[in-house]
Design a protein around this motif. Structure first.
Motif, mmCIF file in Angstrom:
data_model
loop_
_atom_site.group_PDB
_atom_site.id
_atom_site.type_symbol
_atom_site.label_atom_id
_atom_site.label_comp_id
_atom_site.label_asym_id
_atom_site.label_seq_id
_atom_site.Cartn_x
_atom_site.Cartn_y
_atom_site.Cartn_z
ATOM 1 N N PRO A 209 -4.075 2.354 3.409
ATOM 2 C CA PRO A 209 -3.057 3.145 2.699
ATOM 3 C C PRO A 209 -2.501 2.433 1.465
ATOM 4 N N LEU A 210 -2.325 1.113 1.547
ATOM 5 C CA LEU A 210 -1.834 0.360 0.390
ATOM 6 C C LEU A 210 -2.860 0.363 -0.738
ATOM 7 N N LYS A 211 -4.111 0.203 -0.377
ATOM 8 C CA LYS A 211 -5.160 0.254 -1.390
ATOM 9 C C LYS A 211 -5.169 1.621 -2.074
ATOM 10 N N GLU A 212 -5.054 2.688 -1.277
ATOM 11 C CA GLU A 212 -5.060 4.036 -1.829
ATOM 12 C C GLU A 212 -3.887 4.242 -2.777
ATOM 13 N N LEU A 213 -2.712 3.772 -2.380
ATOM 14 C CA LEU A 213 -1.529 3.943 -3.232
ATOM 15 C C LEU A 213 -1.635 3.087 -4.490
ATOM 16 N N SER B 245 5.504 -1.299 -2.581
ATOM 17 C CA SER B 245 6.248 -2.220 -1.713
ATOM 18 C C SER B 245 6.968 -1.467 -0.602
ATOM 19 N N LEU B 246 7.365 -0.229 -0.875
ATOM 20 C CA LEU B 246 8.022 0.591 0.147
ATOM 21 C C LEU B 246 7.053 0.898 1.288
ATOM 22 N N LEU B 247 5.845 1.312 0.940
ATOM 23 C CA LEU B 247 4.834 1.591 1.959
ATOM 24 C C LEU B 247 4.478 0.322 2.716
ATOM 25 N N LEU B 248 4.341 -0.792 2.000
ATOM 26 C CA LEU B 248 4.055 -2.068 2.645
ATOM 27 C C LEU B 248 5.122 -2.395 3.693
ATOM 28 N N THR B 249 6.384 -2.202 3.311
ATOM 29 C CA THR B 249 7.484 -2.476 4.243
ATOM 30 C C THR B 249 7.435 -1.536 5.436
ATOM 31 N N ALA B 250 7.202 -0.257 5.164
ATOM 32 C CA ALA B 250 7.170 0.737 6.234
ATOM 33 C C ALA B 250 6.032 0.460 7.214
ATOM 34 N N LEU B 251 4.915 -0.048 6.715
ATOM 35 C CA LEU B 251 3.794 -0.381 7.588
ATOM 36 C C LEU B 251 4.065 -1.640 8.411
ATOM 37 N N THR B 252 4.972 -2.487 7.931
ATOM 38 C CA THR B 252 5.196 -3.792 8.557
ATOM 39 C C THR B 252 6.307 -3.775 9.607
ATOM 40 N N ILE B 253 7.403 -3.066 9.327
ATOM 41 C CA ILE B 253 8.532 -3.068 10.258
ATOM 42 C C ILE B 253 8.206 -2.204 11.483
ATOM 43 N N ALA C 149 0.045 8.025 6.029
ATOM 44 C CA ALA C 149 0.093 6.791 6.814
ATOM 45 C C ALA C 149 1.008 6.914 8.029
ATOM 46 N N GLY C 150 1.778 8.006 8.100
ATOM 47 C CA GLY C 150 2.621 8.263 9.264
ATOM 48 C C GLY C 150 3.879 7.421 9.339
ATOM 49 N N VAL C 151 4.417 7.011 8.177
ATOM 50 C CA VAL C 151 5.590 6.139 8.191
ATOM 51 C C VAL C 151 6.783 6.717 7.425
ATOM 52 N N GLU C 152 6.698 7.982 7.005
ATOM 53 C CA GLU C 152 7.787 8.564 6.227
ATOM 54 C C GLU C 152 9.094 8.582 7.014
ATOM 55 N N HIS C 153 9.003 8.692 8.329
ATOM 56 C CA HIS C 153 10.219 8.774 9.156
ATOM 57 C C HIS C 153 11.050 7.490 9.096
ATOM 58 N N LYS C 154 10.470 6.409 8.618
ATOM 59 C CA LYS C 154 11.211 5.154 8.514
ATOM 60 C C LYS C 154 12.020 5.062 7.222
ATOM 61 N N ILE C 155 11.804 5.995 6.302
ATOM 62 C CA ILE C 155 12.346 5.883 4.947
ATOM 63 C C ILE C 155 13.499 6.849 4.718
ATOM 64 N N ASP C 156 14.610 6.327 4.240
ATOM 65 C CA ASP C 156 15.741 7.140 3.779
ATOM 66 C C ASP C 156 15.803 6.983 2.267
#
Length: 242
Positions: A28-32, A76-84, A110-117
């Motif tokens: 996902p990071l590569k794609e973004l 960096s937002l996606l990277l963080t969302a994938l890591t936490i 990537a299935g991580v939007e729910h982590k983001i406000d």
């Protein structure tokens, strides 16, 4: 999305990316990163080598609750969302929702939007609103700042209050293409400026001056310990001491 480091040749920087970043970069990071490279302001994206350092810091800190000031397309937002952890949260602040929405489909896939406000706002007003709630003070594990450089000092004052003791904040672009180590008159060379372009000249003067002031202030701030790394355009890492 692949800025040449201010202290490295193009070949050396490419070697670092090819050997230590890209081989294990999540798809996902590569794609973004590829999608963001088509943006006319792609240079605003977080360097992948700096991103790898941020990923390591998040893991070392066991970060679960984070802040991001300056989102752009969201590398960096996606990277963080994938890591936490899956129940982790990121307060992401940016005035430009359109840029964020460029990367949003990748984030959703990537299935991580729910982590983001995501908060569409000027950073200072959003941070001040967060501090209006006393429960937010001293509650965040990690913060990453990659926004307007003349605002870094003001953001720092708020973020230090929001971080836990031992919490970490990372600031991007603190070497400002190397111009921080040279007189202001050298900005024409560092930024390839046309001398008749007054507006752009003034912008980069303010950017450089803001970073120079910020770097001096951090070095004298007793509330933190800091380390400046020559990753991409400079990454400064601070830990809150008290």
């Amino acid at each position: 999305m692949e800025p040449e480091s201010v202290l490295q040749t193009h070949d050396l920087y490419k070697y670092i990316l090819d050997t230590t970043v890209y081989p294990s970069e999540p798809e996902p990071l590569k794609e973004l990163r590829v999608v963001s490279a088509t943006h006319p302001n792609s240079f605003m994206g977080t360097g992948p080598d700096a991103g790898r350092m941020i990923q390591m810091l998040l893991k070392i800190a066991n970060a679960k609750k984070t802040i991001e000031v300056g989102v752009f397309t969201g590398y960096s937002l996606l990277l963080t969302a994938l890591t936490i952890p899956d129940d982790g949260k990121i307060v992401a602040i940016d005035m430009d929702r359109k840029a964020y929405e460029i990367g949003l489909p990748v984030i959703q896939k990537a299935g991580v939007e729910h982590k983001i406000d995501f908060i569409e706002s000027k950073a200072l007003s959003a941070l001040d609103k967060m501090l209006d709630n006393p429960d937010n003070e001293g509650s965040f594990d990690f913060a990453f700042v990659d926004a307007n450089k003349d605002g870094y000092l003001s953001y720092h004052e708020r973020i230090v209050k929001l971080l836990k003791v031992n919490g970490i904040v990372a600031y991007d672009n603190t070497l400002c293409r190397g111009s921080v180590a040279q007189p202001e008159s050298c900005i024409f060379d560092f930024f390839n400026l046309a001398r008749e372009d007054t507006a752009t000249i003034n912008f980069f003067k303010a950017t450089r001056a803001g970073i120079v002031e910020f770097n001096k202030s951090l070095a004298a701030d007793p509330r933190i310990e800091m380390c400046m790394l020559p990753l991409s355009d400079g990454l400064t890492i601070c830990r809150r001491l008290y």
